[in-house]
Scaffold this active site. Structure first.
Site, PDB file in Angstrom:
ATOM      1  N   SER A 195       9.546  -2.269 -24.119  1.00  7.69           N
ATOM      2  CA  SER A 195       8.918  -1.297 -24.992  1.00  7.69           C
ATOM      3  C   SER A 195       7.606  -0.798 -24.408  1.00  7.69           C
ATOM      4  CB  SER A 195       8.642  -1.929 -26.347  1.00  7.69           C
ATOM      5  OG  SER A 195       7.651  -2.925 -26.177  1.00  7.69           O
ATOM      6  N   LYS A 196       7.236   0.352 -24.884  1.00  9.51           N
ATOM      7  CA  LYS A 196       5.998   0.985 -24.447  1.00  9.51           C
ATOM      8  C   LYS A 196       4.798   0.092 -24.749  1.00  9.51           C
ATOM      9  CE  LYS A 196       6.564   5.937 -24.798  1.00  9.51           C
ATOM     10  NZ  LYS A 196       6.214   7.117 -25.529  1.00  9.51           N
TER      11      LYS A 196
END
Ligand code: GLU
Length: 526
Positions: free
Chosen positions: A254-255
């Site tokens: 994930s970012k």
């Protein structure tokens, strides 16, 4: 002929997971003398991002992934199965949706948002998985016609067959889903645009895709797709679902835990070779007996197979990317230096002193100086954007300094500042640093060594690493001590650090005046 496709939805950037899918599709096609296509899946008009397609094409180009068919940067296309941008194919999808309606494999659904919300709330309250209840499945034709006439809004849903849907996945083996647990997927939205599912299947068929290679997150969509192929009377392609990319804590990449867009890695200065090498190895390995992990895209084209793709999720380990980058930097740098050295003097002697470590021996000091200055310039280019040049007055000295921390620059250009700042300002250090128990350096030895080294270097005119080595070697002999007993305190005095380049290189970069100043300071401290 094998035909694969990379079918990204343009979100504005290329996700590293997307790049991996693209790479596997590309490599599989190349390995099997097939064709690799790029298709833009932009049917979700709500998610339209300005410039996203251009950006995607540019990133793929930077990486060097050449496709045989697909949209081009100038707005045209190559290949005869186009258009390769889904928003230009709406007529085709419409025609196919009508065909499904006529065959009874799809139906119009007029349910309002309120009704669907109520339905879902009821299902959730009853602890059932939210799923369309087929309210509109068997509407009489007269009712449908009346609603159409009245201009009622509708979507087209897929009638999922209530049976077991089985298929073989090239990576996961046999997979099966129970049709009863699959929602009647919307195929055409109320704005008339197809959803991913319809457009994807129609295009894969019309573009004669033989192998669908995509992320594991699409596995649950595959039974819907198989059902569509069957409804149309088409043979489905082979499927290969590649493992998820995970953060170090095994959650989905994930970012929040790091960068996920390829552009960010490009901007951070990672080499394209390193990115390709690293991303390909996320979930794939050439297999045991292949210790080498350094491969070019061309090498990979020859050896890539889907059988070697792992089933388990692949951890995105940034240290590993740094490692690949360092290996590639080093390889490229070694090649550059060899070329440079031979340009300066075709007769230059190149010796490998340690594996991967080379010494360039020139006939004249002049050639050596030219080589060193150019070597420094090359390094400067690598770490330039991470340097604070305001604090550096003497560029010649900077170039020399860079040569002494070459390995560090190749490994981590970002840390260049910390690695050279001691040259420009001596860090504060404790007297203890000048001693070394194991090397037999106590205060007395340190003091004598520093004093003798100062005297010997004061007399020295020619200031090169080689002449400095000679001079300090003489100091060692004169004092009847071990090398380390002179080199350690002198090195510590010049760097103020526990770890640093060697003493001859340090003195060479610092120059005579600063070297003597730092040695005298150490002497006073002792
Ligand atoms: N457009 C889908 C995506 O964005 C493609 C999935 C597939 O390859 O079928 O990933």
């Amino acid at each position: 002929m094998i035909r694969t496709r990379f079918a990204p939805s343009p979100t504005g950037y290329l996700h590293v997971g997307g790049l991996r899918t693209a790479l596997y599709c590309y490599l599989f096609a190349r390995k099997n003398n097939g064709k690799f296509l790029l298709r833009i899946e932009d049917t979700d008009q709500e998610r339209f991002v300005e410039g996203a397609v251009e950006n995607l094409l540019e990133t793929l180009k930077w990486v060097g992934l050449e496709y045989d068919e697909g949209p081009l940067e100038n707005g045209s296309e190559k290949g005869k199965y186009g258009p390769y941008i889904q928003s230009k194919r709406t007529e085709t999808y419409k025609k196919h949706a009508d065909e499904l309606l006529a065959k009874g494999a799809a139906y119009r659904c007029f349910c309002t948002k309120d009704r669907l919300d109520d339905m879902r709330a009821r299902q959730t309250a009853n602890k059932q998985a939210p799923m369309y209840d087929r309210h509109c499945l068997n509407l009489p034709d007269s009712e449908i016609q009346a609603k159409l006439k009245a201009g009622e809004i509708f979507v087209i849903r897929q009638k999922i067959p209530y049976e077991t849907i089985k298929f073989n996945d090239m990576i996961r083996g046999n997979v099966q889903f129970d049709g009863k647990t699959i929602d009647d997927q919307v195929l055409v939205k109320s704005d008339g645009f197809p959803t991913y599912h319809l457009a994807n299947v129609v295009d894969d068929h019309l573009m004669e895709i033989t192998h669908v290679i995509r992320g594991e997150e699409w596995l649950p969509s595959t039974p819907k797709h198989i059902a569509l192929y069957r409804a149309f009377g088409w043979t489905p392609p082979e499927f290969a679902h590649i493992p998820l990319l995970l953060n170090a804590d095994k959650t989905k990449l994930s970012k929040r835990q790091g960068h996920v867009s390829v552009e960010e890695y490009i901007n951070a200065g990672y080499l394209r070779e390193a990115i390709i090498n690293f991303v390909t190895f996320l979930g794939w390995h050439p297999g045991s007996g292949n210790e080498n992990e350094i491969y070019t895209l061309q090498d990979l084209e020859k050896i890539f197979t889907l059988e070697k793709v792992h089933k388990a999720g692949a951890i995105f380990n940034i240290e590993k990317l740094d490692w690949f980058n360092w290996r590639w930097q080093k390889q490229k740098h070694t090649e550059t230096l060899e070329k440079l050295a031979k340009e300066i003097d075709p007769e230059v002697k190149i010796e490998e002193t340690r594996p991967g470590q080379f010494k360039y021996i020139f006939d004249t000091q002049e050639n050596e100086d030219i080589f060193l200055a150019k070597r420094g310039k090359i390094l400067l280019e690598i770490c330039n954007k991470h340097l604070d040049k305001k604090s550096i007055k003497d560029e010649k000295q900077l170039l020399k300094a860079l040569v002494t921390v070459e390995e560090k620059i190749l490994r981590s250009p970002k840390e260049i500042k910390e690695n050279i700042e001691f040259y420009f300002e001596l860090p504060h250090y404790e007297k203890d640093l000048l001693t070394h128990e194991k090397l037999g350096v106590d205060y007395k030895v340190a003091k004598e060594s520093v004093k003798a080294a100062t005297e010997d270097l004061e007399k020295l005119d020619k200031w090169t690493p080689a002449s400095l080595e000679k001079a300090l070697q003489k100091t060692v002999e004169k004092l009847h001590v071990q090398n380390g007993q002179v080199f350690w305190p002198a090195r510590a005095a010049l760097s103020g650090l526990k770890f640093s380049p060697g003493v001859f290189e340090l003195a060479w970069v610092l120059g005579k005046k600063e070297t003597l100043k730092r040695l005298k300071k150490a002497y006073e401290l002792l």
